[in-house]
Design an enzyme around this catalytic site. Structure first.
Site, short mmCIF file in Angstrom:
data_model
loop_
_atom_site.label_atom_id
_atom_site.label_comp_id
_atom_site.label_asym_id
_atom_site.label_seq_id
_atom_site.Cartn_x
_atom_site.Cartn_y
_atom_site.Cartn_z
N TRP A 21 -72.33 -26.93 3.69
CA TRP A 21 -71.90 -27.15 5.07
C TRP A 21 -73.11 -27.06 6.00
CZ3 TRP A 21 -70.69 -22.83 8.81
CH2 TRP A 21 -70.20 -23.32 10.02
N GLN A 27 -78.67 -31.60 8.42
CA GLN A 27 -79.82 -30.79 8.83
C GLN A 27 -81.08 -31.06 8.01
OE1 GLN A 27 -78.81 -26.64 8.83
NE2 GLN A 27 -78.11 -26.68 10.94
N ASP A 49 -69.85 -25.86 -3.65
CA ASP A 49 -68.73 -26.05 -2.73
C ASP A 49 -69.13 -26.99 -1.61
OD1 ASP A 49 -66.00 -24.76 -1.62
OD2 ASP A 49 -67.41 -25.01 0.04
N TYR A 54 -67.83 -32.61 5.81
CA TYR A 54 -69.21 -32.21 6.09
C TYR A 54 -70.08 -33.45 6.25
CZ TYR A 54 -67.78 -27.55 4.41
OH TYR A 54 -67.14 -26.35 4.22
N TRP A 205 -67.02 -17.52 3.13
CA TRP A 205 -68.09 -18.25 3.79
C TRP A 205 -68.68 -17.41 4.92
CZ3 TRP A 205 -67.53 -19.98 8.96
CH2 TRP A 205 -66.22 -20.06 9.47
N ALA A 209 -73.09 -14.00 8.41
CA ALA A 209 -72.68 -14.17 9.82
C ALA A 209 -73.56 -15.19 10.53
CB ALA A 209 -72.66 -12.85 10.56
N LYS A 216 -82.88 -11.83 12.32
CA LYS A 216 -83.83 -12.70 13.04
C LYS A 216 -83.51 -12.87 14.52
CE LYS A 216 -81.60 -17.03 11.57
NZ LYS A 216 -81.79 -18.24 10.73
N GLY A 285 -75.67 -21.13 1.79
CA GLY A 285 -76.30 -22.42 1.97
C GLY A 285 -77.80 -22.24 2.05
N GLN A 291 -84.93 -20.12 0.04
CA GLN A 291 -83.79 -19.35 0.54
C GLN A 291 -82.77 -19.09 -0.57
OE1 GLN A 291 -82.66 -21.99 3.78
NE2 GLN A 291 -83.43 -20.53 5.30
#
Length: 336
Positions: A21, A27, A49, A54, A205, A209, A216, A285, A291
């Protein structure tokens, strides 16, 4: 990587599940998306998923291309139906039989697969009889286009009725996909107990948050350039509820706790949701392969009760626990 059963079924999924997503098809460039998927596979993630909505179907296309050379039987591929796709016509949304049947065929084509392991109702459709929706899902399972059925952001009562109908129609509704994190615990009072009773797991999901639990975002400072909070394609709307100084000040107190656990703040946040026995997987994600590599380090982490209490004490009253939020934030009718 560790693997958990999904609901009261024999299906095992990776407890860190890769979700695309707000990344694939929008992005990040497709080659970077493919690198992220490769990093996920290399880390032992077998569960992916996505959803037809999306990037208006582009995310499914990117994921299908990234996975096309993998052994299909070794993967668990999930997608969803409800939100508008295509030009957004009158039947391009919702959970009517027409939209579900057309949507599953489109998803399978874009994902380059004959079936999905889990097909999920992305929201509850107030304008379609639930019996019609569940009959369509039953037919899709019988056709072999989906192995199991799940839901996303349904209330406890809606899940209970969905499970009842699924049993009558001879298929398994085994999962719920809600938002869940240290800061957003609205599923704990009603959804989780109901799902534990019915044999339904959570695939959660936003366990970080929307990035807030990475630390950050700083109180009294503008969001970092390029962060989710500056993304007007959709991310900014979701994260803004957490960008209050009182929340951010509390989140800063998690830093020493993460250090004591030998984790980054993001890893602590993912590990936290996985302590809930009703959670089968945390969706993560990525816009960069590294990451993924960092997030998977939360797999298998056990947080003791003393550390869990420190987290609760640090966050205090900024945690949202109101069970009514699920219904409050749900669409009141189909979105065109």
């Amino acid at each position: 990587m560790e693997y958990r059963y999904l609901g009261n079924s024999g299906l095992k999924i990776s407890e860190i599940t890769y979700g695309n997503w707000l990344t694939h098809g929008s992005q990040v460039e497709n080659d970077v998306a493919a690198q992220c998927v490769r990093a996920a596979l290399d880390a032992g993630i077998s569960t992916f998923d996505t959803a037809d909505t999306y990037a208006n179907t582009a995310a499914e296309t990117v994921l299908g291309e990234a996975l096309k050379n993998e052994r299909r039987e070794s993967l668990e591929i999930f997608t969803k139906v409800y939100w508008p796709t295509g030009p957004g016509g009158k039947n391009d949304t919702g959970l009517s039989r027409k939209h579900i049947m057309e949507s599953i065929n489109g998803s399978l084509r874009r994902l380059q697969t004959d079936y999905v392991d889990l097909y999920q109702a992305h929201r509850y459709d107030t304008e379609t009889p639930l019996e019609e929706t569940m009959q369509a899902f039953a037919d899709i399972v019988r056709q072999g286009k989906a192995l199991y059925i799940g839901v996303s952001e349904w209330t406890a009562d809606q899940i209970r009725e969905g499970v009842r109908l699924s049993k009558e129609l001879g298929f398994q509704l085994i999962s719920s996909q809600p938002q869940y994190s240290m800061l957003w615990r609205v599923i704990e009072p009603e959804v989780v107990p109901t799902c534990e009773e019915l044999g339904v797991s959570q695939i959660v999901w936003s366990p970080i948050a929307q990035g807030v639990l990475t630390g950050k975002y700083k109180p009294g400072q503008p969001p970092p350039a390029g962060s989710r909070a500056t993304d007007e394609k959709g991310g900014a709307d979701f994260v803004k509820r957490f960008l209050r100084d009182d929340v951010l000040e509390r989140v800063e107190q998690l830093g020493p706790i993460a250090d004591d656990a030998g984790l980054t703040m993001a890893q602590l946040a993912v590990a936290w949701v996985l302590q809930n026995p009703n959670v089968a997987a945390a969706l993560v994600g990525a816009s960069r392969p590294e990451q993924v590599s960092e997030n998977v380090k939360a797999a298998g982490v056990k947080l003791d009760s003393a550390l869990m209490k420190r987290i609760d004490d640090a966050l205090g009253d900024v945690v949202v626990r109101d069970a009514g939020k699920t219904a409050e934030l749900a669409p009141k009718g189909r979105v065109a």
